[in-house]
Design an enzyme around this catalytic site. Structure first.
Site, short mmCIF file in Angstrom:
data_model
loop_
_atom_site.label_atom_id
_atom_site.label_comp_id
_atom_site.label_asym_id
_atom_site.label_seq_id
_atom_site.Cartn_x
_atom_site.Cartn_y
_atom_site.Cartn_z
N CYS A 76 -20.55 -13.44 -40.28
CA CYS A 76 -21.51 -12.66 -40.60
C CYS A 76 -21.31 -11.72 -42.05
O CYS A 76 -21.40 -12.57 -43.21
CB CYS A 76 -21.57 -11.38 -39.47
SG CYS A 76 -22.85 -9.93 -39.73
N HIS A 164 -23.08 -14.39 -34.59
CA HIS A 164 -21.73 -13.71 -34.15
C HIS A 164 -21.57 -14.92 -33.11
O HIS A 164 -22.05 -14.61 -31.99
CB HIS A 164 -21.82 -12.53 -33.63
CG HIS A 164 -22.00 -11.30 -34.57
ND1 HIS A 164 -20.97 -10.96 -35.28
CD2 HIS A 164 -22.89 -10.99 -35.49
CE1 HIS A 164 -20.94 -10.14 -36.22
NE2 HIS A 164 -22.22 -10.07 -36.30
N GLU A 166 -18.89 -15.13 -31.27
CA GLU A 166 -17.72 -14.38 -30.27
C GLU A 166 -18.52 -13.57 -29.34
O GLU A 166 -18.17 -13.23 -28.18
CB GLU A 166 -17.00 -13.34 -30.92
CG GLU A 166 -17.60 -12.23 -31.63
CD GLU A 166 -18.29 -12.27 -33.01
OE1 GLU A 166 -18.55 -13.63 -33.57
OE2 GLU A 166 -18.37 -11.52 -33.59
#
Ligand code: XMP
Length: 506
Positions: A76, A164, A166
Site C-alpha cells: 500500500c 493489503h 495481511e
C-alpha cells in the site's frame, strides 16, 4: 528474521501476525527507527500508512540500506512510496478504492502469484493511486479500478502491492506472503513454539547466570508462562510472589497458589487482603481506586522483594503488543506509567528487567504455554483486570460487597463452564450496582442489590460486542443468583458494545 517497517498503519500488527503464522520470526520497527545493523534480516516488508506520500510531513525514510540489498515487499503506502520517489507517479484517485476488489489481470508466471486464484479477492484501502510505475517497474496485477495493483522491479527482489495481503478479506493474502517470504526471499520457517522455548531458555541462562530473579504472578496467562519459562531456565533462583489483594475471584487465591505449587514453581503467597481493603475504604472514584491499589501493590511487592537476599532482576510478563505500543510511530501513550511516578521509584523497580515474552503475541504465548505443559484450563482463562473486583463494585468497597460479588461471579462463571459457553466468551464477569431495588420473596418485600452480568466477544479488548447468551442459560443463572446469594434480588444483562460503552463499568 524479517523486518517490518511501520508507517503507522492500523494493519501493521496484522502483517506481523500473518508472518508469524508462517513460522517465520519478524520484528516491527517504526520507519524512523530503522536498526543500524540489518545483518540478521533476510527480508523487509513496508507497511501501509494513513499518510499520502505526496504530503510534506509524510514518512520518507532512507531505504538505501534495504532496497536492492535484500528482498523487499512494499504494501500500500510502501508501494506508493517506491513509485513516488523512483520515477513513477502517485496521484489522488478519482474513484474510492476501499474494500473488496478482485484481481482482473495477474502475471501467473511470477512466483509471487503461485497458487493464487486468477480472480482472487483482495482488500483495498487507499485514496492515492499509482498512475505510473517506477523505473524498471513491471506490472504484475490489476483490478477493475486499479491498474497497478502489483508490480515488481526488474533486476531486484523488490515487490510492491497496492492491496493489503495481511487482512483476512484478501483471500490469498497469506499465500502471497508465503510466496514472497519462502519462495522468493527463501526465509527459513523455523519459528515454532518448541524452537522459541529452546532459544529463550538458553538466552535467559546466558543473561541471568546465577542471579536471583523476582516475579509477580497474577494468575493470568502471561505471568504464568513467563514464570514457567524462567523456572525451566534458572529453577529455584526464580522467586515468585502471588499477592492476594482481596479483590480476586472466589477461592482464587488458594486455588491458583496450589496450582502454581503443583507446577513446581518457587512461589510465595502473600495474603494482603486487609491491607488493600483498609486503603480502599471510602474511595468511590474509579481512578482513585486504581491508584490506591497500584500504590499498595507496589508497597507489598517491595516489602516481599526486600526479603529475597541479593535479588538482581525483576521479571515481567510484558508481551509484544505492549512493546510495539511503547516504541510506536505515535510514541507511548501518555497514561501508561502515571502511577509509577508518584514519590520516586520503589527499590524493586530499580532492578534489571527481564521480559521473556516481549517478542510474542498473545496467541503465541498460549502456544508456548501449551508446549511447556501448562494446564489448558489455565491457558484458556479469560482476562481479569489488575484492580480485580474493585472496578466491578461501583462506588465504595466493603468486605460484604466483595463477598456478594464473589458469590455472584462464581455462579456466573461456573455456569458458563458447565454449559460449555466459557470458551465462546472472551471475557465475562458480574458487576455490583450501587442500587437497591424492590423485590418480593415469599410473603416478604425485599429491598436489595442489583447485579449486572457482562459477557463479551473480542480479540484484544479494544473493541467488543456483547455475547448473545441463550435465554435459558440467563434464566437459570438469574434464578440461581437470586436464590443463593443473600443481598441480591435482581439480575440484569448488559447489552452494550464497545465502543461506545467499555467492557468494565468503571
Ligand atoms: P475497558 O473497560 O477499558 O477494558 O473496555 C478493556 C480491557 O482492559 C481490562 N481493564 C483493566 N486491566 N487494569 C487492568 O489490568 C485496569 O485498570 C483495567 N481496566 C480495564 C478489562 O478487564 C478489559 O479486559
Amino acid at each position: 528474521n524479517v523486518l517490518i517497517l511501520d508507517f503507522g498503519s492500523q494493519y501493521t500488527q496484522l502483517i506481523a501476525r500473518r508472518v508469524r503464522e508462517l513460522n517465520i520470526f519478524c520484528e516491527i520497527f517504526p520507519y524512523n527507527k530503522i536498526p543500524e545493523d540489518l545483518s540478521s534480516f533476510k527480508a523487509t516488508i513496508l507497511s501501509g500508512s494513513p499518510f499520502s506520500v505526496r504530503a510534506e510531513d509524510a514518512p520518507h525514510p532512507d531505504l538505501s540500506q534495504i532496497r536492492g540489498k535484500m528482498p523487499l515487499l512494499a504494501v500500500c503506502y510502501g508501494a506508493q512510496y517506491l513509485a513516488h520517489f523512483d520515477g513513477g507517479e502517485v496521484a489522488p484517485s478519482n474513484i474510492r478504492e476501499y474494500g473488496r476488489a478482485n484481481l482482473s489481470f495477474v502475471d501467473d508466471h511470477d512466483p509471487f502469484f503461485e497458487e493464487v486464484a486468477l480472480n482472487s479477492q483482495v482488500w483495498m484501502s487507499h485514496s492515492d493511486t499509482i498512475k505510473k510505475l517506477p523505473t524498471n517497474g513491471v506490472r504484475l496485477a490489476s483490478t477493475k479500478d486499479v491498474e497497478n495493483a502489483a508490480y515488481r522491479i526488474e533486476g531486484e527482489k523488490t515487490y510492491a502491492i497496492q492491496f493489503h495481503p495481511e487482512v483476512y478479506h484478501s483471500t490469498d493474502g497469506k499465500q502471497m506472503l508465503e510466496n514472497f517470504l519462502v519462495r522468493i526471499a527463501e526465509v527459513p520457517q523455523n519459528f515454532t513454539p518448541n524452537a522459541f522455548v529452546e532459544e529463550i531458555v538458553a538466552e535467559l541462562q546466558e543473561k541471568i547466570k546465577g542471579d536471583k530473579v523476582v516475579l509477580g504472578l497474577s494468575g493470568g496467562v502471561d505471568s504464568t508462562v513467563a514464570a514457567v519459562l524462567l523456572n525451566k531456565a534458572i529453577g529455584k533462583n526464580l522467586y515468585c510472589i502471588f499477592v492476594n489483594n482481596g479483590l480476586l475471584r472466589k477461592n482464587e487465591f488458594q486455588n491458583v497458589l496450589d496450582q502454581y505449587k503443583g507446577m513446581g514453581l518457587n512461589v510465595k503467597g502473600v495474603d494482603a487482603a486487609d491491607r488493600f481493603l483498609d486503603q480502599l475504604a471510602g474511595i468511590e472514584e474509579p481512578e482513585a481506586k486504581r491508584k490506591a491499589i497500584g500504590r499498595v501493590f507496589i508497597e507489598v511487592f517491595d516489602d516481599e522483594a526486600h526479603r529475597i537476599e541479593d535479588v538482581k532482576w525483576l521479571a515481567q510478563g510484558t508481551i509484544y503488543p505492549d512493546v510495539i505500543e511503547s516504541i510506536s510511530v505515535k510514541g507511548p501513550s501518555a497514561t501508561i506509567k502515571s502511577h509509577h511516578n508518584v514519590g520516586g521509584l520503589p527499590d524493586f523497580m530499580k532492578l534489571k528487567i527481564v521480559e521473556p515474552l516481549r517478542m510474542l503475541f498473545k496467541d503465541e504465548v498460549r502456544r508456548v504455554g501449551a508446549t511447556l505443559g501448562i494446564d489448558p484450563e489455565l491457558l484458556g482463562r479469560h482476562p481479569f483486570p489488575g484492580p480485580g473486583l474493585s472496578i466491578r463494585i461501583l462506588g465504595d468497597i466493603t468486605k460484604e460487597k466483595v463477598r456478594i460479588l464473589q458469590e455472584v461471579d462464581a455462579i456466573f462463571i461456573e455456569g458458563l463452564k458447565s454449559h460449555g459457553l466459557y470458551d465462546q466468551v472472551w471475557q465475562a464477569g458480574a458487576i455490583l450496582l450501587p442500587v437497591n431495588s424492590v423485590g418480593v420473596m415469599g410473603d416478604e418485600r425485599t429491598y436489595e442489590k442489583v447485579v449486572a452480568l457482562r459477557a463479551v466477544e473480542s480479540t484484544d479488548g479494544m473493541t467488543a460486542d456483547w455475547v448473545h447468551l441463550p435465554y435459558d442459560f440467563l434464566m437459570k443463572i438469574s434464578n440461581e443468583i437470586i436464590n443463593k446469594v443473600k443481598g441480591v434480588n435482581r439480575v440484569v444483562y448488559d447489552i452494550s458494545s464497545k465502543p461506545p460503552a467499555t467492557i468494565e463499568w468503571e
